[in-house]
Scaffold this active site. Structure first.
Site, PDB file in Angstrom:
ATOM      1  N   GLY A   1       0.816  -1.204   0.000  1.00 35.67           N
ATOM      2  CA  GLY A   1       0.000   0.000   0.000  1.00 35.67           C
ATOM      3  C   GLY A   1       0.849   1.252   0.000  1.00 35.67           C
ATOM      4  O   GLY A   1       1.979   1.261  -0.513  1.00 35.67           O
ATOM      5  N   SER A   2       0.338   2.296   0.599  1.00 37.68           N
ATOM      6  CA  SER A   2       1.003   3.589   0.575  1.00 37.68           C
ATOM      7  C   SER A   2       2.131   3.667   1.594  1.00 37.68           C
ATOM      8  O   SER A   2       2.215   2.864   2.528  1.00 37.68           O
ATOM      9  CB  SER A   2      -0.020   4.693   0.880  1.00 37.68           C
ATOM     10  OG  SER A   2      -0.484   4.571   2.216  1.00 37.68           O
TER      11      SER A   2
ATOM     12  N   GLY B   1       2.356   2.122   5.359  1.00 38.08           N
ATOM     13  CA  GLY B   1       3.499   1.359   5.855  1.00 38.08           C
ATOM     14  C   GLY B   1       4.032   1.923   7.159  1.00 38.08           C
ATOM     15  O   GLY B   1       4.408   1.172   8.075  1.00 38.08           O
TER      16      GLY B   1
ATOM     17  N   GLU C   1       5.634  -3.383   0.881  1.00 38.01           N
ATOM     18  CA  GLU C   1       5.803  -2.847  -0.474  1.00 38.01           C
ATOM     19  C   GLU C   1       4.957  -1.597  -0.562  1.00 38.01           C
ATOM     20  O   GLU C   1       3.727  -1.656  -0.519  1.00 38.01           O
ATOM     21  CB  GLU C   1       5.371  -3.839  -1.553  1.00 38.01           C
ATOM     22  CG  GLU C   1       5.667  -3.296  -2.950  1.00 38.01           C
ATOM     23  CD  GLU C   1       4.839  -3.928  -4.052  1.00 38.01           C
ATOM     24  OE1 GLU C   1       4.444  -3.194  -4.986  1.00 38.01           O
ATOM     25  OE2 GLU C   1       4.579  -5.135  -3.976  1.00 38.01           O
TER      26      GLU C   1
END
Length: 459
Positions: A208-209, A213, A230
């Site tokens: 995600g963003s 994270g 990621e």
């Protein structure tokens, strides 16, 4: 009062699906049942776990027609592209194929008086948090190897693709995976953070963003819970003077615009050597000008809406700022008269530089800036001038030159003469703000297990 998680369709702006979020107590019960199921699952032979995971993937394929239409409604991808099942099967079956070797014990010594070896053992309960842009492809990267390695999995999909987790779990359960072992959970951000902080999970994989994270890291602080992250990307392409120009244009522009630019490893900036720049731009404009923006449920549509109006508005802002700062927009808006809300026309920008947000911040939409460069050194410096590092795409006929450049690029993967692809035999990883950890390949198994050493001797 129960909180509802809703998917607002970008097609018409209406609620497409909604589900009640689990309370913290209900979520805890799900973790507890998964913990019990995992203990029995880990004792089953590897060959059985592999066979059941492969069967689950095949069951998912039987749902593909329904899934493709639902994805169009949920996040806007045109039905003409056929969904994600081909990639899901490729990745899951590759991980099944390499499982025995990747998970095999490392033998140090074995004789009548001594045995020393290292096993790879499952973490326990793995939480997979999958994004909306490719909910099945990104989920399977972890779901398949985690289950094969002997873990239990709780899957949380994004609200924008609310139904994806239900289909995955239904397919795997129908194939024979124990119901408590692989569960789809509807969780709020707060509940997710509270569970992580309480050490409910033995490993968390999040796609995600960057802000998402950071929230995962903050929730896990002090728990020593393993994280795979990621996050964002701003992937570059570099076209050298000996490149196949037509193939470079076709591939890089498709990599920039496919799925309305909403690809983890989509091309967001392109650097072209001066001698090819004008021809590259001319061909790129010709390709993009032929796109058909419209309802993703119609076969003739090649570019659907972005997943949400706010995503489209961000790209509009970045583009407008760049033009105000001196960039030139080359795609005629008159070619796309129906753009509104989440429906956003594609755009190519030239006369851009790295002072502009569109060349530095993640856009995740159908816009790409193209810059002229004089040589490899300038291209390398510009490609590395980014907070992100997921992939880079190099276009040349010279393997050695490509490798020399690749060695200097700060990124997780380097492609030569292709882009926007995930090879399950290679580790999918990133650096800088793109995140940490690695999925797929044998290394993916290493991240979903822990080493356990055995030293046994006879007296």
């Amino acid at each position: 009062m129960t909180q509802m998680i809703r998917c607002i369709s970008p097609v018409d702006g209406e609620v497409y699906a909604e589900r009640p979020a689990l309370s913290i107590s209900q979520a805890g019960d799900a973790v507890a049942s998964a913990t019990v199921a995992q203990l029995a699952w880990a004792t089953r032979p590897l060959s059985e776990r592999v066979a059941l995971v492969k069967a689950g993937v095949e069951k998912l394929g039987e749902m593909n027609e329904q899934i493709v239409e639902e994805l169009a409604w949920q996040m806007g991808r045109p039905v003409r592209y056929g969904g994600e099942f081909g990639g899901v099967k490729e990745r899951a079956f590759h991980m099944a194929y390499i499982a025995a070797e990747a998970l095999a014990p490392i033998e140090i010594e074995r004789n009548s008086r001594s045995r020393r070896f290292i096993k790879r053992v499952p973490h326990g309960v793995v939480l997979v948090v999958a994004p909306w842009n490719y909910p099945y492809l990104t989920a399977i990267n972890t779901v398949a190897p985690a289950l094969i390695a002997g873990n239990a999995v709780l899957l949380k999909t994004a609200s924008q693709t609310l139904l994806a987790g239900e289909h995955l779990v239904k397919a795997f359960t129908e194939a024979g995976i124990p119901a408590d072992l692989f569960q789809n959970v509807f969780l709020t951000h707060d509940t997710t953070s509270r569970l992580i902080a309480a050490r409910a999970f033995d490993f968390v994989n999040f796609t995600g963003s960057v802000s998402g994270g950071k929230a995962m890291e903050q929730a896990a602080a002090g728990t020593f819970t393993g994280l795979g992250l990621e996050l964002g990307g701003k992937d570059p392409g570099y076209v050298m003077e000996d490149a196949d120009l037509d193939k470079a244009v076709d591939t890089l522009i498709d990599g920039a615009m496919f799925n309305s630019g909403q690809c983890c490893c989509g091309i967001e900036r392109i650097y072209v050597v001066a001698s090819l720049f004008d021809r590259f731009v001319e061909k790129a404009v010709a390709i993009v000008s032929q796109y058909k923006l419209g309802n993703p449920l119609q076969q003739e549509t090649t570019l659907g809406p972005m997943a949400h109006k706010r995503f489209a508005d961000l790209v509009r802002e970045q583009t407008a700022e760049a033009v105000q700062a001196g960039a030139r927009a080359l795609i005629d808006p008159a070619l796309f008269p129906d753009q509104h809300d989440a429906y956003l026309m594609p755009q190519i920008l030239v006369d851009v530089d790295h002072s502009m947000r569109v060349m530095r911040e993640e856009s995740f939409g159908p816009v790409v800036g193209i810059m002229k460069v004089k040589d490899d050194a300038e291209a390398i410096a510009l490609m590395n001038d980014s907070d992100y590092g997921l992939t880079a795409s190099l276009w040349t006929s010279d393997f050695d030159r490509a490798e020399r450049i690749a060695d200097q690029i700060e990124t997780g993967t380097v492609f030569m003469n292709r882009c926007d692809y995930l090879d399950p035999a290679l580790c999918w990883t990133g650096c800088k703000d793109t995140g940490r950890g690695g999925g797929l390949s044998a290394i993916g198994y290493h991240n979903l297990t822990r080493p356990k050493s055995y030293y046994m001797r006879s007296l």
